[in-house]
Scaffold this motif. Structure first.
Motif, PDB file in Angstrom:
ATOM      1  N   UNK A 156      77.744 -38.564 -12.638  1.00 48.22           N
ATOM      2  CA  UNK A 156      78.701 -37.724 -13.356  1.00 48.22           C
ATOM      3  C   UNK A 156      78.434 -37.734 -14.861  1.00 48.22           C
ATOM      4  N   UNK A 157      78.103 -38.881 -15.404  1.00 44.70           N
ATOM      5  CA  UNK A 157      77.831 -38.939 -16.838  1.00 44.70           C
ATOM      6  C   UNK A 157      76.555 -38.176 -17.182  1.00 44.70           C
ATOM      7  N   UNK A 158      75.554 -38.173 -16.286  1.00 39.83           N
ATOM      8  CA  UNK A 158      74.331 -37.411 -16.528  1.00 39.83           C
ATOM      9  C   UNK A 158      74.635 -35.911 -16.506  1.00 39.83           C
ATOM     10  N   UNK A 159      75.477 -35.459 -15.570  1.00 46.18           N
ATOM     11  CA  UNK A 159      75.858 -34.034 -15.531  1.00 46.18           C
ATOM     12  C   UNK A 159      76.639 -33.642 -16.780  1.00 46.18           C
ATOM     13  N   UNK A 160      77.530 -34.526 -17.207  1.00 46.61           N
ATOM     14  CA  UNK A 160      78.325 -34.260 -18.394  1.00 46.61           C
ATOM     15  C   UNK A 160      77.428 -34.154 -19.618  1.00 46.61           C
ATOM     16  N   UNK A 161      76.446 -35.025 -19.726  1.00 41.87           N
ATOM     17  CA  UNK A 161      75.510 -34.970 -20.852  1.00 41.87           C
ATOM     18  C   UNK A 161      74.685 -33.691 -20.801  1.00 41.87           C
ATOM     19  N   UNK A 162      74.326 -33.232 -19.615  1.00 46.38           N
ATOM     20  CA  UNK A 162      73.549 -32.007 -19.464  1.00 46.38           C
ATOM     21  C   UNK A 162      74.386 -30.806 -19.888  1.00 46.38           C
ATOM     22  N   UNK A 163      75.667 -30.787 -19.519  1.00 43.07           N
ATOM     23  CA  UNK A 163      76.549 -29.692 -19.923  1.00 43.07           C
ATOM     24  C   UNK A 163      76.758 -29.676 -21.429  1.00 43.07           C
ATOM     25  N   UNK A 164      76.871 -30.846 -22.031  1.00 42.11           N
ATOM     26  CA  UNK A 164      77.022 -30.905 -23.484  1.00 42.11           C
ATOM     27  C   UNK A 164      75.771 -30.381 -24.175  1.00 42.11           C
ATOM     28  N   UNK A 165      74.610 -30.667 -23.603  1.00 44.67           N
ATOM     29  CA  UNK A 165      73.367 -30.192 -24.195  1.00 44.67           C
ATOM     30  C   UNK A 165      73.282 -28.674 -24.119  1.00 44.67           C
ATOM     31  N   UNK A 166      73.730 -28.068 -23.022  1.00 51.86           N
ATOM     32  CA  UNK A 166      73.688 -26.613 -22.868  1.00 51.86           C
ATOM     33  C   UNK A 166      74.692 -25.971 -23.817  1.00 51.86           C
ATOM     34  N   UNK A 167      75.899 -26.537 -23.920  1.00 49.12           N
ATOM     35  CA  UNK A 167      76.906 -25.928 -24.791  1.00 49.12           C
ATOM     36  C   UNK A 167      76.541 -26.123 -26.257  1.00 49.12           C
ATOM     37  N   UNK A 168      75.787 -27.141 -26.586  1.00 53.67           N
ATOM     38  CA  UNK A 168      75.365 -27.338 -27.965  1.00 53.67           C
ATOM     39  C   UNK A 168      74.240 -26.397 -28.358  1.00 53.67           C
ATOM     40  N   UNK A 169      73.568 -25.807 -27.368  1.00 52.02           N
ATOM     41  CA  UNK A 169      72.455 -24.888 -27.659  1.00 52.02           C
ATOM     42  C   UNK A 169      72.946 -23.596 -28.263  1.00 52.02           C
ATOM     43  N   UNK A 170      74.209 -23.273 -28.128  1.00 51.13           N
ATOM     44  CA  UNK A 170      74.750 -22.055 -28.710  1.00 51.13           C
ATOM     45  C   UNK A 170      75.204 -21.105 -27.622  1.00 51.13           C
ATOM     46  N   UNK A 171      75.657 -19.937 -28.040  1.00 53.05           N
ATOM     47  CA  UNK A 171      76.137 -18.960 -27.061  1.00 53.05           C
ATOM     48  C   UNK A 171      74.990 -18.422 -26.216  1.00 53.05           C
ATOM     49  N   UNK A 172      75.324 -17.992 -25.042  1.00 51.71           N
ATOM     50  CA  UNK A 172      74.340 -17.449 -24.121  1.00 51.71           C
ATOM     51  C   UNK A 172      73.901 -16.079 -24.658  1.00 51.71           C
ATOM     52  N   UNK A 173      72.570 -15.877 -24.709  1.00 51.03           N
ATOM     53  CA  UNK A 173      72.048 -14.611 -25.202  1.00 51.03           C
ATOM     54  C   UNK A 173      72.298 -13.513 -24.182  1.00 51.03           C
ATOM     55  N   UNK A 174      72.583 -12.361 -24.676  1.00 47.33           N
ATOM     56  CA  UNK A 174      72.838 -11.231 -23.791  1.00 47.33           C
ATOM     57  C   UNK A 174      74.196 -11.323 -23.150  1.00 47.33           C
ATOM     58  N   UNK A 175      75.162 -11.864 -23.838  1.00 49.93           N
ATOM     59  CA  UNK A 175      76.495 -12.034 -23.286  1.00 49.93           C
ATOM     60  C   UNK A 175      77.164 -10.710 -22.978  1.00 49.93           C
TER      61      UNK A 175
END
Length: 188
Positions: A156-175
């Motif tokens: 669970x902590x690995x998934x949480x860290x992965x989600x934080x990394x994706x959300x820190x990358x910025x908004x999704x392009x082509x929203x």
């Protein structure tokens, strides 16, 4: 003068018998070994005394009586059954006395009670054979549950860290394009 010579001869003969004994009390290289042997001997005597303190037949009867359950349905320890006029516990207690008086081992007496009254007569299963499962299974389940919980928390902590990394990358392009496509696909 004769008295003086007699006294001297008595003293010298007395010293001749004492001198070998004086060697026992003088320090030498062998003295630590002798002390060690005395301490080991004293320790063995103390250990034997402690072990033999509880070796009376009454203490054995108390120990075994508290390791069995009364079969009258009360679910209490055999020697603690407090039912007035219990028809089962006096019979079982007399059988326990006769088993101990006959010189049976604890295991043989427990096996005899188990064959006569069933496995529910024992407060704890006898160690050996399939009964080892009753001793090992709870510890094994606890150990596996602890390891599994640790693995789950790590996942669970690995998934949480992965989600934080994706959300820190910025908004999704082509929203906007994705929103338009979702709107078209959800229209009736």
């Amino acid at each position: 003068m004769f008295e003086f010579a007699a006294r001297m001869s008595c003293r010298t003969s007395l010293l001749r018998g004492v001198r070998p004994l004086l060697g026992l009390f003088t320090p030498s290289s062998a003295a630590p070994v002798g002390r060690f042997r005395r301490f080991v001997g004293a320790g063995m005597v103390c250990l034997l005394a402690v072990v033999m303190l509880g070796a009376t037949p009454d203490s054995r009867f108390e120990k075994m009586g508290h390791e069995m359950i009364c079969t009258c349905g009360c679910g209490q320890v055999l020697l603690e059954c407090n039912h007035v006029g219990c028809p089962v516990s006096p019979v079982m207690i007399s059988e326990l006395h006769s088993g101990i008086d006959a010189g049976g081992t604890d295991t043989s007496i427990f096996n005899w009670f188990e064959t006569k009254y069933g496995a529910t007569v024992l407060a704890a299963p006898i160690r050996g054979g399939f009964d080892n499962v009753a001793w090992i299974a709870p510890m094994a389940v606890f150990l596996l549950a602890t390891i599994g919980t640790g693995f789950l928390v790590k996942m669970w902590s690995a998934r949480s860290a992965q989600r934080r990394a994706v959300s820190a990358a910025g908004p999704v392009l082509g929203g906007d394009a994705v929103r338009e496509r979702i709107r078209r696909e959800t229209e009736y």
